[in-house]
Design an enzyme around this catalytic site. Structure first.
Site: not given
Ligand code: G3I
Length: 491
Positions: A242, A205, A163, A271, A273
């Site tokens: 996405h 990516n 990105e 990725e 969806d």
């Molecule tokens: O694990 C913690 C948890 O302990 C806590 O209670 C909670 C509170 O908000 O947060 C949890 O962590 C989160 C994590 O996902 C796991 O669920 C983070 O806050 C959250 O920011 C994180 O989001 C991820 C996101 O990237 C961050 O940028 C998404 O799961 C993940 O699917 C997403 O993936 C990205 C790719 O890497 C790049 N392309 C876009 C894609 C979607 O945003």
């Protein structure tokens, strides 16, 4: 070392093309289709591809989740566990536990692993967020080196940089602390990854790079073309894909995939969806990938809707109970070359992506085919030049554009003329085409390209001396309706 690996990758691509051609030929004589695969991974493997999913380590204790994972997928991408904040939470202190849990789960079951991601403006640990300049550049390169080295031999492809381009019409790099270390930070990351793991495929990516007409897509394309021309070690481009109401699937997606592939990189859907999981759109995405020989795999960003980062959009192939949705059936059928089931069309009708060849193969010459993606007021044409029974060293294609059509941009070719009769010749890196092999170029134009298909016809004689007098097809061969490869000369 990368040179050696790259040759191996090229051989694989050629083998896939050959297998596809053979299968197509065999289909003429078969009375019943071959037994279809019954899972996403097995069916993709039959087509020489993988079908993967993002996996969260925390869900591996959920048996409903792992039952589907183990049954359906043959590739895995850690959703968050290989990101910078997870793997280097404190500077110089690396933490691989959650990532290794996923890697071990996958590899012990024969699944391959995509690594995501080594350098990114987001999900940086706080120590990195506060850095800048040469200290940040060094820290980033050390991170790339350490993580790629740790997983050497276990990760088949890395999203080295994620990105790095801005949204919108600027075509510029995204502003970030990494970008502010110098414009060469991306290639520096690729070189570090190459040194650490010469056998992994190294990908760039990004998201919102699906629509071929978008500035961001073109900007990434230009970077990859530049990298290839300068020998920066890049092997693949990941399209996050996405899709949602604000960023929908578009019919030129296949043009995007094939145009990048024509630069000499693999393309991967990394990725996927789709908001609401429309079966038709999922099917189109799979068909687009299968239509591009170097599209070597598809990864969905989660298994069940409840696992999705956008769970309220129910964008995945399994519902929150783990049951297959209509989109699953459409994807499996597309992987198996089936035609059913479908749901009512939810997308606008699209032009057929590829027209029949306009010229039959010449004897030692070449042929040109044109495919068109039309929208109101403009179109993108992709022209595939295929060598005949001998390799060619330079090619020329002449295309008659219909009245009112004007070329506005070109890639992978030199152009003479922007309306009426236009002439296209190879650029430095795509003039040499092996016997039976192809290269692609394209252009964007204002106006209307397609109304009705012209009759396929034979072009004029095979090879002519490069640089010799222009030879044109018979006047009655030109189509007034759409771009048409009206003559070609290879030599
Ligand atoms: O694990 C913690 C948890 O302990 C806590 O209670 C909670 C509170 O908000 O947060 C949890 O962590 C989160 C994590 O996902 C796991 O669920 C983070 O806050 C959250 O920011 C994180 O989001 C991820 C996101 O990237 C961050 O940028 C998404 O799961 C993940 O699917 C997403 O993936 C990205 C790719 O890497 C790049 N392309 C876009 C894609 C979607 O945003």
């Amino acid at each position: 070392m990368r040179h050696t690996k790259w040759k191996a990758a090229s051989r694989a691509a050629i083998a896939l093309t050959g297998a596809g051609a053979l299968a197509a030929g065999m289909a003429l004589f078969m009375t019943a289709p071959a037994a279809a695969g019954t899972t996403l991974g097995a069916s993709a493997a039959e087509k020489g591809r993988y079908f993967g999913t993002a996996v969260a380590a925390g869900r591996l204790s959920d048996s409903n989740y792992t039952t589907i994972l183990n049954r359906e997928f043959n590739s895995v991408t850690p959703e968050n566990e290989m990101k910078i904040d997870a793997t280097e939470p404190q500077q110089g202190r690396f933490s691989y536990g959650a990532a290794e849990q996923i890697v071990n789960h996958a590899r012990s079951r024969g699944m391959s692993v995509r690594g995501h991601t080594l350098a990114w403006h987001s999900q940086q640990p706080s120590w990195m967020q506060g850095m800048s300049g040469s200290a940040l550049r060094s820290a980033m390169l050390n991170h790339v080196t350490q993580v790629a080295t740790h997983f050497r031999g276990q990760v088949v492809a890395w999203d080295v940089v994620n990105e790095a381009f801005a949204d919108g019409s600027s075509g510029a790099r995204r502003d970030s602390n990494l970008q502010r270390t110098g414009n060469d930070w991306i290639e520096a990351a690729f070189r570090a990854a190459d040194a650490a793991d010469p056998n992994a495929k190294l990908c760039y990516n990004d998201y919102n790079t699906d629509n071929w007409t978008h500035a961001k897509t073109q900007a990434v394309y230009n970077m990859v073309r530049d990298f290839k021309s300068r020998g920066v070690p890049i092997d693949c481009v990941g399209f996050q894909s996405h899709f949602n109401n604000d960023s929908p699937y578009v019919s030129n997606y296949r043009t995007t995939l094939s145009s990048f592939a024509a630069l000499g990189v693999d393309v991967q859907i990394t990725e996927l969806d789709i908001q609401g999981a429309p079966a038709n759109t999922y099917r189109s995405v799979v068909e687009d990938c299968l239509a591009v020989a170097r599209c070597n795999g598809i990864t969905v960003w989660g298994i069940r809707d409840s696992d999705s980062w956008r769970s309220s959009q129910t964008p995945l192939l399994f519902n929150s109970s783990g049951q297959k949705k209509a989109a699953y059936d459409a994807v499996l059928a597309a992987l198996n070359n089936g035609t059913t089931p479908t749901d009512p069309p939810t997308d606008p009708p699209t032009d057929p992506p590829t027209d029949p060849p306009t010229n039959p193969p010449g004897q030692g010459g070449c042929t040109a085919t044109v495919s068109v993606n039309q929208w109101t007021g403009g179109f993108v044409a992709t022209v595939r030049v295929t060598a005949g029974s001998s390799a060619i060293n330079g090619w020329t294609v002449t295309i008659g554009l219909p009245s009112g059509a004007t070329v506005t941009s070109v890639w992978n070719a030199n152009r003479s003329g922007s309306s009426g009769t236009t002439t296209w010749t190879n650029v430095a890196y795509n003039g040499q085409v092996g016997a039976g092999q192809s290269t692609e170029y394209g252009f964007q134009a204002n106006g209307t390209a397609a109304a009705s298909a012209p009759p396929a016809r034979r072009a004029d004689g095979p090879s002519a001396v490069r640089g010799g007098p222009e030879r044109r097809a018979p006047a009655n061969g030109a189509s007034p309706e759409r771009p048409d490869a009206a003559s070609r000369r290879c030599g």
